[in-house]
Motif scaffolding. Structure first.
Motif, short mmCIF file in Angstrom:
data_model
loop_
_atom_site.label_atom_id
_atom_site.label_comp_id
_atom_site.label_asym_id
_atom_site.label_seq_id
_atom_site.Cartn_x
_atom_site.Cartn_y
_atom_site.Cartn_z
N CYS A 105 -15.38 47.64 -19.36
CA CYS A 105 -14.97 46.28 -19.72
C CYS A 105 -15.87 45.26 -19.01
O CYS A 105 -16.39 44.33 -19.63
CB CYS A 105 -13.51 46.06 -19.33
SG CYS A 105 -12.94 44.36 -19.50
N ALA A 106 -16.08 45.44 -17.71
CA ALA A 106 -16.89 44.50 -16.93
C ALA A 106 -18.33 44.48 -17.44
O ALA A 106 -18.95 43.41 -17.54
CB ALA A 106 -16.84 44.85 -15.45
N ALA A 107 -18.87 45.63 -17.78
CA ALA A 107 -20.24 45.68 -18.30
C ALA A 107 -20.33 44.95 -19.65
O ALA A 107 -21.27 44.20 -19.88
CB ALA A 107 -20.69 47.13 -18.45
N ALA A 108 -19.34 45.15 -20.51
CA ALA A 108 -19.35 44.49 -21.82
C ALA A 108 -19.25 42.97 -21.67
O ALA A 108 -19.98 42.22 -22.34
CB ALA A 108 -18.21 45.01 -22.69
N LEU A 109 -18.37 42.50 -20.79
CA LEU A 109 -18.25 41.05 -20.59
C LEU A 109 -19.52 40.48 -19.95
O LEU A 109 -19.92 39.36 -20.27
CB LEU A 109 -17.02 40.72 -19.74
CG LEU A 109 -15.66 40.94 -20.42
CD1 LEU A 109 -14.53 40.63 -19.45
CD2 LEU A 109 -15.54 40.10 -21.67
N THR A 110 -20.15 41.23 -19.06
CA THR A 110 -21.38 40.77 -18.43
C THR A 110 -22.50 40.66 -19.46
O THR A 110 -23.26 39.69 -19.46
CB THR A 110 -21.78 41.72 -17.28
OG1 THR A 110 -20.69 41.75 -16.33
CG2 THR A 110 -23.04 41.24 -16.57
N GLU A 111 -22.58 41.63 -20.36
CA GLU A 111 -23.59 41.57 -21.43
C GLU A 111 -23.35 40.35 -22.33
O GLU A 111 -24.29 39.70 -22.77
CB GLU A 111 -23.59 42.87 -22.22
CG GLU A 111 -24.16 44.02 -21.41
CD GLU A 111 -23.86 45.39 -21.99
OE1 GLU A 111 -23.22 45.48 -23.06
OE2 GLU A 111 -24.27 46.38 -21.36
N ARG A 112 -22.09 40.04 -22.58
CA ARG A 112 -21.76 38.85 -23.37
C ARG A 112 -22.19 37.58 -22.63
O ARG A 112 -22.72 36.64 -23.23
CB ARG A 112 -20.27 38.82 -23.67
CG ARG A 112 -19.89 37.78 -24.69
CD ARG A 112 -18.42 37.81 -25.07
NE ARG A 112 -17.97 39.16 -25.36
CZ ARG A 112 -16.71 39.58 -25.20
NH1 ARG A 112 -15.80 38.75 -24.75
NH2 ARG A 112 -16.37 40.81 -25.49
N ARG A 113 -22.00 37.56 -21.32
CA ARG A 113 -22.40 36.40 -20.52
C ARG A 113 -23.92 36.23 -20.51
O ARG A 113 -24.43 35.11 -20.54
CB ARG A 113 -21.85 36.52 -19.09
CG ARG A 113 -22.14 35.32 -18.22
CD ARG A 113 -21.43 34.10 -18.71
NE ARG A 113 -21.70 32.98 -17.83
CZ ARG A 113 -21.63 31.71 -18.20
NH1 ARG A 113 -21.25 31.39 -19.42
NH2 ARG A 113 -21.91 30.76 -17.34
N ILE A 114 -24.64 37.34 -20.50
CA ILE A 114 -26.10 37.28 -20.57
C ILE A 114 -26.51 36.60 -21.87
O ILE A 114 -27.41 35.74 -21.88
CB ILE A 114 -26.71 38.69 -20.47
CG1 ILE A 114 -26.50 39.26 -19.07
CG2 ILE A 114 -28.19 38.66 -20.82
CD1 ILE A 114 -26.81 40.75 -18.97
N ARG A 115 -25.87 36.96 -22.97
CA ARG A 115 -26.19 36.33 -24.27
C ARG A 115 -25.90 34.83 -24.21
O ARG A 115 -26.68 34.02 -24.73
CB ARG A 115 -25.41 36.99 -25.40
CG ARG A 115 -25.95 38.36 -25.78
CD ARG A 115 -25.36 38.89 -27.06
NE ARG A 115 -23.91 39.02 -27.05
CZ ARG A 115 -23.24 40.09 -26.62
NH1 ARG A 115 -23.89 41.12 -26.15
NH2 ARG A 115 -21.92 40.11 -26.68
N ASP A 116 -24.80 34.45 -23.57
CA ASP A 116 -24.47 33.03 -23.45
C ASP A 116 -25.56 32.27 -22.68
O ASP A 116 -25.98 31.19 -23.09
CB ASP A 116 -23.12 32.83 -22.75
CG ASP A 116 -21.95 33.32 -23.56
OD1 ASP A 116 -22.09 33.53 -24.78
OD2 ASP A 116 -20.86 33.50 -22.95
N LEU A 117 -25.99 32.83 -21.56
CA LEU A 117 -27.02 32.16 -20.76
C LEU A 117 -28.36 32.14 -21.50
O LEU A 117 -29.10 31.15 -21.44
CB LEU A 117 -27.18 32.85 -19.40
CG LEU A 117 -25.98 32.74 -18.45
CD1 LEU A 117 -26.26 33.47 -17.15
CD2 LEU A 117 -25.59 31.30 -18.19
N THR A 118 -28.67 33.21 -22.20
CA THR A 118 -29.90 33.26 -22.98
C THR A 118 -29.88 32.22 -24.09
O THR A 118 -30.90 31.58 -24.37
CB THR A 118 -30.11 34.67 -23.56
OG1 THR A 118 -30.12 35.60 -22.46
CG2 THR A 118 -31.42 34.78 -24.30
#
Length: 132
Positions: A105-118
């Motif tokens: 779960c934490a990895a999936a949410l972190t990947e989503r946050r990376i997309r937001d920052l990108t």
């Protein structure tokens, strides 16, 4: 996230195995460490995205970005507790599969946050919805 299990702290020697070994492969250790490795990789990606965005921001924006990431990590951890049913106050009640579910779960949410920052990095100048 709880501290990583000892198996995740570095490379471990593997005994030689024949292709037709009668001994089953240990999955418990692999199951605990795989989500941690996935989260570590996602955190490294988050750090790269943060550094790229940081370079575009003024001092106030930089401070706000750091504060936002701190708050986001707290949110991520609580969100994963909610999604997985984790009991942060009584981790001994969580069972053996739960750390894997929380890590995924934490990895999936972190990947989503990376997309937001990108996405914020790609904002054209003058767009008021983008960070200053």
């Amino acid at each position: 996230m709880p501290a990583s299990p000892p198996c995740c702290s570095g490379p471990r020697p593997r005994p030689p195995r024949s292709r037709h070994s009668a001994r089953p492969r240990p999955t418990r250790r692999r199951g605990r460490c795989a989500p941690r490795r996935k989260l570590d990789a996602a955190e490294a990606g988050l750090a790269r995205a943060r550094d790229a965005l940081w370079a575009k921001l003024d001092p106030i924006g930089r401070r706000n970005l750091d504060l936002a990431l701190q708050a986001w990590r707290r949110f991520r951890d609580r969100e994963c507790d909610l999604e997985t049913g984790s009991d942060a106050e009584h981790p001994d009640r969580n069972g053996t599969i739960l750390p894997m579910r929380v890590g995924d779960c934490a990895a999936a949410l972190t990947e989503r946050r990376i997309r937001d920052l990108t996405d914020q990095l790609a904002c054209p100048g003058g767009d008021l919805s983008c960070p200053q």
